[in-house]
Structures are given as structure tokens and as C-alpha cells.
Design a protein around this motif. Structure first.
Motif, short mmCIF file in Angstrom:
data_model
loop_
_atom_site.label_atom_id
_atom_site.label_comp_id
_atom_site.label_asym_id
_atom_site.label_seq_id
_atom_site.Cartn_x
_atom_site.Cartn_y
_atom_site.Cartn_z
N ALA A 233 18.76 24.95 -17.92
CA ALA A 233 17.57 25.45 -17.08
C ALA A 233 18.17 26.54 -16.11
N GLY A 234 17.72 27.73 -16.04
CA GLY A 234 18.06 28.89 -14.96
C GLY A 234 19.46 29.12 -15.14
N GLY A 235 19.71 29.16 -16.54
CA GLY A 235 21.33 29.62 -17.18
C GLY A 235 22.25 28.82 -16.70
N ARG A 236 22.04 27.41 -16.51
CA ARG A 236 22.82 26.48 -16.13
C ARG A 236 22.89 25.32 -16.86
N LEU A 237 23.98 24.51 -17.34
CA LEU A 237 23.98 23.67 -17.90
C LEU A 237 24.10 22.28 -17.27
N TYR A 238 23.32 21.15 -17.53
CA TYR A 238 23.72 19.83 -16.65
C TYR A 238 23.99 18.72 -17.61
N LEU A 239 24.83 17.93 -17.30
CA LEU A 239 25.09 16.78 -18.26
C LEU A 239 25.90 15.60 -17.37
N GLY A 240 25.85 14.35 -17.93
CA GLY A 240 26.43 13.23 -17.34
C GLY A 240 27.76 12.86 -18.32
N SER A 241 28.74 12.15 -17.28
CA SER A 241 29.82 12.06 -17.99
C SER A 241 29.98 10.44 -17.76
N TYR A 242 31.09 9.72 -18.67
CA TYR A 242 31.64 8.26 -18.32
C TYR A 242 32.40 8.20 -17.32
N ASP A 243 32.45 9.50 -16.76
CA ASP A 243 33.66 9.26 -15.46
C ASP A 243 32.73 9.21 -14.25
N VAL A 246 27.95 13.71 -12.66
CA VAL A 246 27.10 14.76 -13.14
C VAL A 246 27.62 15.85 -12.91
N TYR A 247 27.39 16.84 -13.86
CA TYR A 247 28.22 18.17 -14.08
C TYR A 247 26.97 19.29 -14.11
N CYS A 248 27.16 20.57 -13.35
CA CYS A 248 26.46 21.72 -13.54
C CYS A 248 27.41 22.46 -13.92
N LEU A 249 27.21 23.41 -15.20
CA LEU A 249 28.27 24.45 -15.76
C LEU A 249 27.22 25.78 -15.67
N SER A 250 27.98 26.93 -15.50
CA SER A 250 27.37 27.93 -15.94
C SER A 250 27.32 28.14 -17.36
N ASP A 251 26.70 29.31 -17.94
CA ASP A 251 26.45 29.36 -19.45
C ASP A 251 27.71 30.07 -19.97
N SER A 252 28.82 30.29 -18.99
CA SER A 252 30.17 30.77 -19.38
C SER A 252 31.15 29.88 -19.32
N GLY A 253 30.87 28.38 -18.91
CA GLY A 253 31.76 27.25 -18.79
C GLY A 253 32.20 26.99 -17.59
N TRP A 257 28.87 22.62 -9.86
CA TRP A 257 29.04 21.70 -8.91
C TRP A 257 29.27 20.43 -9.88
N ARG A 258 29.88 19.35 -9.10
CA ARG A 258 29.93 18.19 -9.63
C ARG A 258 29.50 16.89 -8.66
N ALA A 259 28.64 16.25 -9.14
CA ALA A 259 27.79 15.13 -8.11
C ALA A 259 28.52 13.79 -8.71
N SER A 260 28.60 12.86 -7.73
CA SER A 260 28.71 11.41 -8.05
C SER A 260 27.52 10.37 -8.08
N ALA A 261 27.80 9.15 -8.57
CA ALA A 261 26.89 8.27 -8.53
C ALA A 261 27.22 7.86 -7.09
N GLN A 262 26.13 6.85 -6.71
CA GLN A 262 26.51 6.04 -5.56
C GLN A 262 27.74 5.27 -5.59
N ALA A 263 28.36 4.89 -4.62
CA ALA A 263 29.27 3.72 -4.41
C ALA A 263 28.73 2.39 -4.50
N ARG A 264 29.50 1.45 -5.34
CA ARG A 264 28.80 0.17 -5.37
C ARG A 264 29.84 -0.97 -4.94
N LEU A 265 29.40 -1.97 -4.51
CA LEU A 265 30.32 -2.95 -3.96
C LEU A 265 31.39 -3.51 -5.07
N TYR A 266 30.77 -3.59 -6.39
CA TYR A 266 31.83 -3.83 -7.43
C TYR A 266 31.30 -2.92 -8.65
#
Length: 415
Positions: A233-243, A246-253, A257-266
Motif C-alpha cells: 500500500a502506498g508504495g510500501r511493503l508490509y510483512l511479519g517474520s518469525y523473529d 513486523v517490517y515495512c520496506l520501500s519498493d526498492s527493498g 521501519w521495524r516493529a515488535s510484538a508486545q513483551a510477554r512474561l514467558y
């Protein structure tokens, strides 16, 4: 000795306090986050798209934004016109184009069948594992693209290193291979945007390929397996990873930005779901049991909701509602801005696949092989069907195609 006991007691109290503070901090970090309808939320976006004639359902999630919703006068109940016996599990739904349905089975058969009567046009036996929907484009008069995993056993070498996968481009007419590209094992439903094809792989790779030739345009590597599809969307790519990011990439790679899942107790968090992008937000579920909303421009967490169990399902988005099922046996409709639960429908059966919204009706299936159709506004049950397991339906003008465990059904409304 008495002094030593006092010192040890003080240390024990300090350690206990530190542990308690850590636990409280993690619990606070892991709470539900309520969003705002005024912060990074765009309300002027258009409604669900209409279907094209040549390629009514060109790829997983319908649009590059992967919102899984369409304006179409097609409502239950339905009657079956034809059945196609696939012979093994059809985990991911077909794409529709050129009067054909294109899909893969769990044993690696990539198949094209007629939308009119379900007769088989051609089949490609890959002898590989497959867990992805194809994408269809106009290149060369009609090309369909599919991603393939490694050869059985599908979990060879614990996640893909040392084994390969493929992306293959087929002519829609007779299934001739136009090109093929070796990548890591891939269960990413390819994303086609103009003349670029985007896929991920188990080795953490994100690939941008020339859709006409298969040439590599660029490659980006995340810190974990990329199993879900990418959204655009809007010239950007969005994806989730098993690390756990969540990543946002430009269409040139380039990394935006890179976002994280919320921290967990375990335990940790992995993103299997394909994101959906709408209203200036990115929506996706996680194995930590949460449904997340991140700002598409910034990557900042805008809301989260804990369902209590795995959310493998990719969300559908329609009229400021976000739909997703959970392994907790409940199907949810969230307010797209705030994350508030607008309604929920309890089935008591695990939900793994993604929902689809067609003409104001939301469809989902359970792992116990039943498909449900609900009024998307209210959650009222409208219809059920005794087959289905993952993403249950796609559609074209006048037709609903329901994906059972190993049967594809061509359906029309019952008059």
C-alpha cells in the motif's frame, strides 16, 4: 554468622523485589492497548472493491492490501453446482482468472479447473510441499505464479536452511512453465504489483522478482522465517517474520521501519499471518494470541487485543471492522480504529484460516471442517456448510467457490 544471615536476607528481599518488579513490568507491557480514532487513522478510504471481469480474484486476499473484502451481490444460502475432488488437503484458496480456478494441494499438485463446471484444464505435479495461493497477472497473455516449499518431508532440517523452494510462472492456458526461480522453501502466497512479484521464504528472505522474467530485482533478509504473504500500500511493503517483528520496506527493498510484538512474561511471538493494510494501519495476528494494529507510516503500536490463543488467521477488513478468528474458538469483529470488540461469535472450535467478506457477509471455517457465514455488521449466523477447514471462500460474479478439506465446490445462491 548472624551478620551473614542478615546480608543474605537483604539480598533475598532485593532479588525478590527485582523479580516482582520485572513480572509487574512484563504484565503491564502485555496488557491490551486501546487505540484512537484520531491518531494515525484515515477514515476517507474507499469501500470494498468490485471484481474485474478477466481476473475476478487475482491473488490471496484479493487486493495488494490483502483486505479480503469485496462488494458483490452474493448472499447465502447456496446450492452446489459442481464439485472437484482434489485428492488431498487444499489449505489455501484458489485465485480466479481467465475463467479458471488455480490452486495447489498439500501433495504438491498445482491445478487449473473451469469456473463453469469444475472440469480440470491442466495439472502440474511439483513433488514438493505447497501451502500458498497463487497470483495471476496479464504478462504474456496470462501468467499464474505459485510458490513451492521443499520436497517432503516438509519440515526438513528444521526450517529450511540447506533445502530449497521455488517460484514458478505458468502460462494460464496450458500450464507451460515460463520461468522458475530457486529460493528458500516458501509458503508465501505471491504478491503481484504491476511487473513485480514479491515472496518470502523460510530462510528469512524477502524477494522482489521481475514478473515477466523471474530476474531478481532485490532481496532483503529478516531475522526469522517469512511464512505469511506480503501486503502492499502506498508504495510500501508490509510483512511479519518469525523473529517476532513486523517490517515495512520501500519498493526498492530499503527498511522503513521495524516493529515488535508486545513483551510477554514467558514465551515469544511469531507472525504467521499475512498483514492487511487499511485506514493508514497495518493489521495482523500473532502466535502470542494477539491481534495487532500498527501505524502504516510509523510502525507504532496503535492497538492490540489478546484473544488468549494463537491467531494464525490473516484479518479481513470491511467498513471499519477487522475480522479474525483464534484458536480460542471465537471469531472476532474489532473496531478498526480502537480495537474494541464490536461483536464475537463463539463456535468452540479452533479457527486457523482467514476470513473473507463478500457482500456484507463474513465467512470463516474451523479446523473441525465447518464453514460459517455471518452478517458482518451484527455477527448474526446466516448459514453453515459441513465442509471447509482454512480460508473457506472466494467469489466471482454470480458464483461462490467454497474450499472444503479436499473438495472445491462451485455454488450459486439458492432461489
Amino acid at each position: 554468622m548472624r551478620r551473614l544471615i542478615v546480608v543474605l536476607a537483604v539480598l533475598a528481599l532485593l532479588l525478590g523485589g527485582a523479580v516482582a518488579a520485572f513480572v509487574i513490568h512484563r504484565l503491564q507491557e502485555g496488557r491490551n492497548v486501546r487505540g484512537s480514532s484520531t491518531v494515525e487513522f484515515v477514515t476517507t478510504e474507499s469501500s470494498a472493491p468490485s471484481l474485474s471481469t478477466r481476473t475476478p480474484w487475482p491473488q490471496y486476499g484479493l487486493t495488494p492490501e490483502r483486505t479480503r473484502a469485496v462488494s458483490l451481490a452474493l448472499r447465502p444460502p447456496f446450492r452446489t453446482l459442481w464439485r472437484y475432488q482434489a485428492g488431498s488437503l487444499v489449505e489455501f484458496p484458489p485465485s480466479i482468472g481467465y475463467d479458471r480456478l488455480f490452486f495447489s494441494t498439500n501433495v504438491g499438485n498445482f491445478t487449473a479447473i473451469s469456473t463453469r463446471d469444475g472440469s480440470r484444464a491442466w495439472i502440474y505435479r511439483s513433488h514438493r510441499c505447497v501451502a500458498a495461493s497463487p497470483a495471476i497477472g496479464p504478462h504474456g497473455g496470462g501468467t499464474v505464479y505459485e510458490a513451492f516449499l521443499n520436497r517432503p518431508p516438509c519440515n526438513a532440517q528444521g526450517g529450511g536452511h540447506g533445502v530449497d523452494g521455488q517460484v514458478v510462472a505458468f502460462a494460464v492456458g496450458h500450464g507451460q512453465i515460463r520461468w522458475q526461480r530457486t529460493i528458500g522453501p516458501s509458503e508465501t502466497s505471491p504478491l503481484l504489483v504491476r511487473n513485480r512479484l514479491y515472496v518470502g521464504d523460510w530462510n528469512g528472505g524477502v524477494w522482489a522478482l521481475n514478473a515477466s522474467t523471474g530476474a531478481v530485482l532485490w532481496k532483503y533478509r529478516t531475522g526469522g522465517a517469512v511464512k505469511g504473504g506480503l501486503a502492499f500500500a502506498g508504495g510500501r511493503l508490509y510483512l511479519g517474520s518469525y523473529d517476532g517483528h513486523v517490517y515495512c520496506l520501500s519498493d526498492s527493498g530499503r527498511l522503513v521501519w521495524r516493529a515488535s510484538a508486545q513483551a510477554r512474561l514467558y514465551g515469544g511471538s511469531t507472525f504467521y499471518a499475512t498483514p492487511a493494510v487499511a485506514y493508514g494501519r497495518v493489521y495482523l495476528g500473532s502466535t502470542d494470541g494477539r491481534v495487532y494494529s500498527f501505524g502504516a507510516a510509523t510502525g507504532k503500536l496503535r492497538w492490540s487485543y489478546n484473544t488468549g490463543s494463537y491467531v494464525y488467521a490473516s484479518p479481513a477488513v470491511w467498513r471499519r471492522l477487522v475480522f479474525a478468528g483464534s484458536y480460542d474458538g471465537t471469531f472476532y469483529a474489532f473496531d478498526a480504529a480502537t480495537g474494541d470488540v464490536r461483536w464475537r461469535f463463539a463456535v468452540g472450535e479452533k479457527i486457523s484460516g482467514s476470513a473473507t467478506v463478500i457482500g456484507g457477509v463474513v465467512y470463516f471455517a474451523t479446523l473441525q471442517k465447518r464453514t460459517y457465514a455471518l452478517d458482518a455488521t451484527t455477527g448474526k449466523l446466516l448459514w453453515t456448510f459441513p465442509d471447509g477447514k482454512y480460508t473457506p471462500v472466494v467469489a466471482a460474479h454470480g458464483r461462490l467457490y467454497l474450499i472444503g478439506y479436499q473438495i472445491v465446490y462451485g455454488m450459486v445462491p439458492r432461489r
